[in-house]
Design a protein around this motif. Structure first.
Motif, short mmCIF file in Angstrom:
data_model
loop_
_atom_site.label_atom_id
_atom_site.label_comp_id
_atom_site.label_asym_id
_atom_site.label_seq_id
_atom_site.Cartn_x
_atom_site.Cartn_y
_atom_site.Cartn_z
N LEU A 74 -1.21 -8.99 -2.46
CA LEU A 74 -0.19 -8.01 -2.11
C LEU A 74 -0.10 -7.88 -0.62
CD1 LEU A 74 -0.97 -5.17 -4.62
CD2 LEU A 74 1.03 -6.60 -4.61
N ASN A 75 1.10 -7.65 -0.16
CA ASN A 75 1.27 -7.37 1.25
C ASN A 75 1.26 -5.86 1.42
OD1 ASN A 75 1.63 -7.66 3.89
ND2 ASN A 75 3.37 -9.05 3.72
N LEU A 76 0.20 -5.36 2.04
CA LEU A 76 0.03 -3.90 2.04
C LEU A 76 0.23 -3.31 3.43
CD1 LEU A 76 -2.90 -2.75 -0.21
CD2 LEU A 76 -0.48 -2.37 -0.46
N GLY A 77 1.42 -3.41 3.96
CA GLY A 77 1.73 -2.67 5.17
C GLY A 77 0.86 -3.02 6.37
N THR A 78 0.40 -1.96 7.02
CA THR A 78 -0.12 -2.09 8.38
C THR A 78 -1.34 -2.99 8.53
OG1 THR A 78 -0.76 0.15 7.78
CG2 THR A 78 0.69 -0.11 9.65
N LEU A 79 -2.25 -2.94 7.58
CA LEU A 79 -3.50 -3.66 7.83
C LEU A 79 -3.54 -5.07 7.25
CD1 LEU A 79 -6.61 -1.37 7.87
CD2 LEU A 79 -5.64 -2.77 9.67
N LEU A 82 -3.72 -8.06 1.05
CA LEU A 82 -4.82 -7.80 0.13
C LEU A 82 -4.99 -9.02 -0.76
CD1 LEU A 82 -6.29 -5.22 -1.67
CD2 LEU A 82 -4.37 -5.83 -3.07
N MET B 344 2.49 3.35 5.73
CA MET B 344 3.24 2.46 4.83
C MET B 344 2.44 2.21 3.57
SD MET B 344 6.09 1.60 5.42
CE MET B 344 7.06 1.03 4.06
N THR B 345 1.16 1.86 3.77
CA THR B 345 0.29 1.62 2.63
C THR B 345 0.23 2.86 1.76
OG1 THR B 345 -1.07 0.69 4.37
CG2 THR B 345 -1.86 0.47 2.13
N LYS B 348 3.40 3.33 -0.46
CA LYS B 348 3.42 2.43 -1.62
C LYS B 348 2.36 2.83 -2.63
CE LYS B 348 5.35 -1.52 0.69
NZ LYS B 348 5.16 -2.88 1.14
N GLU B 425 -7.97 3.59 5.27
CA GLU B 425 -7.24 2.90 6.34
C GLU B 425 -6.79 3.90 7.41
OE1 GLU B 425 -3.84 0.53 5.04
OE2 GLU B 425 -2.85 1.17 6.87
N SER B 497 -0.04 -6.43 -9.48
CA SER B 497 0.94 -6.99 -8.54
C SER B 497 2.29 -7.22 -9.20
CB SER B 497 0.41 -8.29 -7.95
OG SER B 497 -0.30 -9.01 -8.88
#
Lengths: 540, 505
Positions: A74-79, A82, B344-345, B348, B425, B497
């Motif tokens: 998954l592409n999880l935003g800022t960091l 995943l 953002m994380t 979601k 985070e 996912s």
């Protein structure tokens, strides 16, 4: 594919059992046994094809039967990204325990004959538990490991809670809460690790345990970065994380004072579940400490070795004392488990090849012997529904074959040379003596624990088996206490044989695990020492 | 003068151009009118006509909402002069609200109490539909006026729904309590909003005047105005200190409505809260918002207190609906953890969490409704031994509860995992220790919640039934939905996912 088959075969049969009509309920136990036998054959196949020279532990190339598929990306935003993988593999650390699990599950499947109510539910849960156990020992992705680790709790809750003894409600929820308390904190460490570690190839944040073991993969300045001087609640985050993971696994082992779930769970659980609890579940604690705590945080393993050794010694002595005081045979054996698992901690704390090998061997040996002991208790409990030591006397005259098995199991457990427990305890103690990380007196006190072990086992033999046959239930019990039947002999003999075989030919196991143990201990001492040096420099 | 004409022209164009984006809401309104007309003229002749219109209408609306993903691509579109804004995330929230509305309507179709009320069910279905319209606007609102209107819209309808079972004392009491608490909450919110307007001179919370106005006055005054406004939103999502109404209302309201109230207004409230928090913290200056640290800390503290109160109070409950009410409070705390993480994380994670929470919570209430239809009780005592009599439904219930606890392999675990990740985070970026303490409270609360959630399986499976009376079979429609929801919960737990991957914006 081999490992996946091992894990998903029980799931497949679980679905089968779930959809089969209630009328076929007598076949469920055979289906369950069939699963275990196929798993045993697979384990045998793996044993034959296992390359003893490959160490494993830190290096993916030297793991065997590896399966690696992308699972959750998954592409999880800022960091960043995943990355969770379906990553299985075994090495010298896990193969022994995996084989032990298949063996114990087969014994438990034979012991499941005693289940007479709600067969469908029981065997579904049993098979689910089976799958989770296989998964725990083969998972190399921390996320995957955690899922299997937690997945074991649910079936166990119901297996103890529905088919257990009088205080089953209390025992099952206590077991669940204790383990969950440890594991939710473990989840936090997993999240922290995931933010700290990047896969060197893909650059994504990963749960791959092997990547976590390599200091080079840590993101600069992240929580668990070795060169980071940030503190968490006034302590180094790495040491804190080690402590959290250690406690999570140590609850499973169990250690004094976090052991109180164990006597309750064991006493209330039906025989097959007691067998699984003692034979496999406790080992997951030890396995977790060796694979995860030591592997990922070697600095913590060195830093805390004194404490771990002390906990081990306290568990040995306290467990043995409690066993001496126990009046219920099952409770006695449960406490003897606490005592025996103390040797595992002592061996791990020694941070020597002998000690850690001894710890591994003790887990295998205890897995076999405690399964045998619980099976033996189950035999008399099934006949008269009582297991108070004081209510039996002179069982030898009443049940001679049974008594012979009890003698074997007791003498093997108390560490008679020629049986597996002797080798295991000897190696742990030798490791503790030679260790630089724990003081000698711990080894001495550990040796006293063996003496106490002899005391409670021999005293029990004297009380229950010698003398004239006299039972609390009188004539009624005498009639019910028939000697072991064929199924029970079939289940008991392999355990006795394995205990003897491992005692005479310990190399059967050591050959498999030695290269892994050497690699593990050396790397832990080396990189752990370096990390601690860096740490003390940073903090001063 | 010519200039003036130009403004009028452009705003007319803007308004006309905005209608196309409101298709789902317009359809809902038309269906509502259709339902009233149909109820007047044909309801006697065709059984369940209103319900059928409502369900099919909502289904069409869901399709239209799905279509909006194509309509707006990636960038958010302000509509009606910035009154509302349609973004990808708001479409997701709308979708979730409409889906839970649909499930609740199917649930209501066969609910024993609702079928046997003297009023009949037609008004009931129209009201659920109207609440959905209000919730949709809540999700999209960008203007203080619009926020207030949509919140009130939802509240008034919810009061009636909670008290729908006239003649039932519990239900009447529930509606009354809801209305009283709600009225106070919205009065407080309105007062806060008037202060905000006074300080900033604008109703549009996204305009830079709003932030600049607030930042230029003393922090104390700004905080008072913000806190008062937030109080109204906290009421909707049942966060501390506005959570006291929850247990009584949830226990007394008809079970389908409890299921609806525990999910849909919470979803919309969270969406609105995120909009609001984002607006307060959005600034073009490089130094960052002056409110960031304090909102983070405030939300973290509210999250901690909310989940601790919810979970610990649930320990002593003997009524299943009441237990679920406290669990809903606990979950609000969990969701607030994600809001506090503010990233953002985090957004979601919240959306995913809300999805899995909705699945499991509606599922659990459906099981409660199923059992209540069979043996007319919602007391834990009466659940004894039912696991053996209704194996499939009880297994589904266990799956829902495991998901609500947040254990693998269910979707709840992944949801919780994402929320924790977002918080950790945020801690790593901002270094606010309160966030870390919040996470620790979160995991301890997970263990506490296990204890009370598992009272239900404990009674279902571990205890013997009191009497051996033979009970009738449950409802087939319920069983199908329940099993479907349970399977979906498991599926999302193993392949998160599949849903999470779609949430791109």
């Amino acid at each position: 594919m081999t490992l996946s088959i091992l894990i998903f075969l029980p799931i497949l049969f679980m679905v089968l059992v779930a959809v089969l009509p209630q009328a076929l309920k007598n076949t469920f136990k055979y289906l369950n046994l069939a699963v275990s036998i196929i798993q045993l054959i697979i384990a045998g196949y793996m044993y034959l094809h296992f390359n003893h020279s490959l160490p494993g532990v830190f290096n993916e190339q030297s793991f065997q039967f590896v399966e690696k598929h992308s699972w959750i990306n998954l592409n999880l935003g800022t960091l960043g990204k995943l990355q969770i993988q379906y990553f299985l593999g075994i090495d010298g650390v896990s193969i022994g325990l995996l084989m032990l699990s298949t063996f114990v599950m087969a014994i438990a499947a034979l012991a499941s004959w005693e289940i007479k109510t709600n067969e469908k539910g029981y065997f579904c849960l049993f098979l689910l538990l089976n799958a989770a156990i296989m998964g725990v020992f083969s998972a190399l992705d921390f996320f995957l490991f955690y899922i299997f680790y937690e997945l074991m709790l649910l079936p166990l809750y119901f297996l103890i809670g529905i088919w257990g003894g009088a205080r089953r409600e209390y025992a099952s929820i206590k077991f669940f809460l204790y383990t969950l308390l440890g594991s939710v904190f473990m989840l936090l460490v997993i999240i922290g690790l995931y933010f700290s570690v990047k896969d060197p190839i893909t650059g994504a944040h990963t749960f791959d345990m092997l990547s976590m073991m390599n200091p080079a993969n840590y993101v600069q300045g992240s929580i668990f970065d070795i060169h980071s001087s940030a503190l968490l609640f006034g302590v180094s985050p790495r040491l804190l994380a080690f402590a959290v993971l250690f406690i999570a696994f140590a609850i499973k082992v169990p250690i004094v004072p976090l052991h109180t779930w164990l006597p309750d769970a064991h006493v209330e659980a039906p025989t097959p579940i007691s067998i699984i609890l003692a034979g496999v579940l406790l080992k997951i604690g030890g396995y977790g400490i060796i694979r995860i705590c030591m592997g990922i945080f070697p600095d913590g393993a060195i830093y805390f070795s004194w404490v771990i050794g002390l906990i081990g010694v306290v568990s040995i002595i306290y467990g043995a004392m409690s066993a001496l005081a126990a009046s219920d045979l099952k409770r006695l054996i449960a406490y003897s488990s606490v005592s025996h698992m103390g040797f595992v901690l002592l061996g791990i704390a020694s941070l020597t090849v002998e000690g850690v090998s001894g710890a591994m061997f003790q887990m295998i040996s205890h897995g076999v012997l405690s399964s045998m002991l619980f099976f033996l208790v189950g035999v008399i409990y099934n006949r008269v529904h009582d297991r108070e030591i004081a209510n039996f006397r002179g069982l030898y005259l009443q049940m001679p074959t049974y008594s012979v098995f009890v003698f074997i199991a007791f003498f093997a457990s108390l560490g008679l040379p020629g049986f597996s427990a002797f080798i295991a305890e000897a190696f742990s103690l030798i490791g503790a003596f030679n260790s630089n990380s724990i003081p000698r007196w711990m080894a001495v006190v550990g040796a006293v624990g063996i003496l106490l072990g002899a005391a409670y086992f021999l005293w029990t033999l004297q009380r229950m088996f010698f003398g004239k046959a006299r039972f609390k239930g009188g004539e009624d019990w005498s009639a019910k206490l028939s000697d072991v039947n064929l199924r029970e002999v079939i289940a008991l003999s392999p355990m006795a044989i394995v205990a003897l075989l491992l005692g005479i030919m310990p190399f059967l196991f050591f050959d498999m695990s030695n290269s892994a143990m050497v690699e593990l201990v050396n790397a832990t001492l080396k990189s752990g020492g370096q990390h601690l040096e860096t740490l003390s420099k940073l903090l001063n | 003068m010519e200039n003036f004409v130009g403004i009028i022209q452009s705003s007319i164009n803007d308004t006309l151009g905005s209608w196309i984006y409101l298709l789902p809401e317009i359809s809902l309104a038309f269906i509502f009118i259709l339902m009233i007309v149909a109820d007047l003229f044909w309801a006697k002749r065709i059984k369940n006509l209103v319900a059928i219109i409502a369900v099919s209408g909502l289904f069409i609306t869901i399709l239209e909402t799905l279509d909006q993903f194509l309509l707006i691509h990636s960038s958010a579109i302000p509509l009606f002069g910035g009154m509302i804004k349609l973004s990808v995330s708001s479409v997701w929230y709308k979708l979730l609200i409409e889906l839970s509305g649909l499930l609740v309507m199917l649930f209501s179709l066969r609910d024993f109490q609702l079928r046997n009320t003297e009023k009949g069910g037609s008004e009931y279905f129209s009201l659920v539909l109207v609440v959905t319209i209000g919730l949709n606007f809540m999700v999209m609102a960008q203007n203080l006026l619009m926020i207030y209107l949509s919140v009130e819209f939802v509240s008034v309808c919810s009061y009636i729904l909670a008290a729908y079972l006239t003649g039932n004392k519990r239900s009447e009491e529930s509606g009354m309590k809801y209305a009283l608490f709600g009225a106070v909450a919205s009065a407080v919110m309105l007062y806060g909003m008037s202060l905000l307007y006074g300080f900033t001179g604008t109703l549009d919370i996204t305009s830079s005047a709003f932030y600049n106005g607030l930042a230029s006055i003393s922090l104390m005054s700004a905080s008072v105005a913000l806190l008062l406004t937030l109080a109204g939103l906290f009421f909707k999502i049942s966060a501390f200190p506005m959570q006291v109404w929850v247990p009584d209302v949830y226990e007394g309201a008809p079970t389908p409505i409890t299921a609806f109230l525990s999910v849909a207004p919470k979803v919309a409230g969270i969406a609105l809260l995120i909009t609001f928090i984002t607006a307060v913290n959005s600034t073009n200056t490089t130094t960052g918002s002056v409110f960031l640290a304090s909102t983070e800390s405030l939300l973290a503290v509210v999250a901690i207190v909310t989940m601790t109160i919810g979970n610990f109070s649930a320990l002593w409950q003997t009524n299943v609906k009441r237990l679920m009410a406290y669990s809903a409070i606990g979950h609000s705390g969990f969701i607030l953890m994600g809001v506090a993480a503010y990233s953002m994380t985090g957004q979601k994670a919240i959306l995913f969490f809300l999805f899995v929470y909705a699945l499991a919570n509606i599922g659990a209430f459906l099981v409660i409704g199923y059992f209540s239809n069979v043996f007319h009780s919602e007391e834990l005592e009466d659940y004894k031994g039912m696991g053996m009599k209704y194996p499939l439904i009880s297994v589904a219930m266990v799956i829902f509860l495991v998901s609500l606890t947040g254990l693998p392999p269910t979707a709840g675990f992944v949801g919780k995992f994402f929320i924790f990740s977002a918080a950790v985070e945020a801690y790593m970026i901002g270094g606010n220790v309160l966030l870390l303490i919040m996470v620790i409270f979160g995991v301890v609360n997970t263990v506490v919640s296990l204890f009370y959630y598992f009272k239900i399986p404990l009674n279902l499976y571990l205890r013997k039934a009191k009497t051996e009376i033979s009970l009738e079979k449950g409802n087939l429609l319920f069983s199908v939905i329940i099993i479907f929801l349970a399977l979906f919960t498991l599926f999302l737990g193993i392949f998160p996912s599949k849903l999470m991957g779609l949430m791109n914006w």
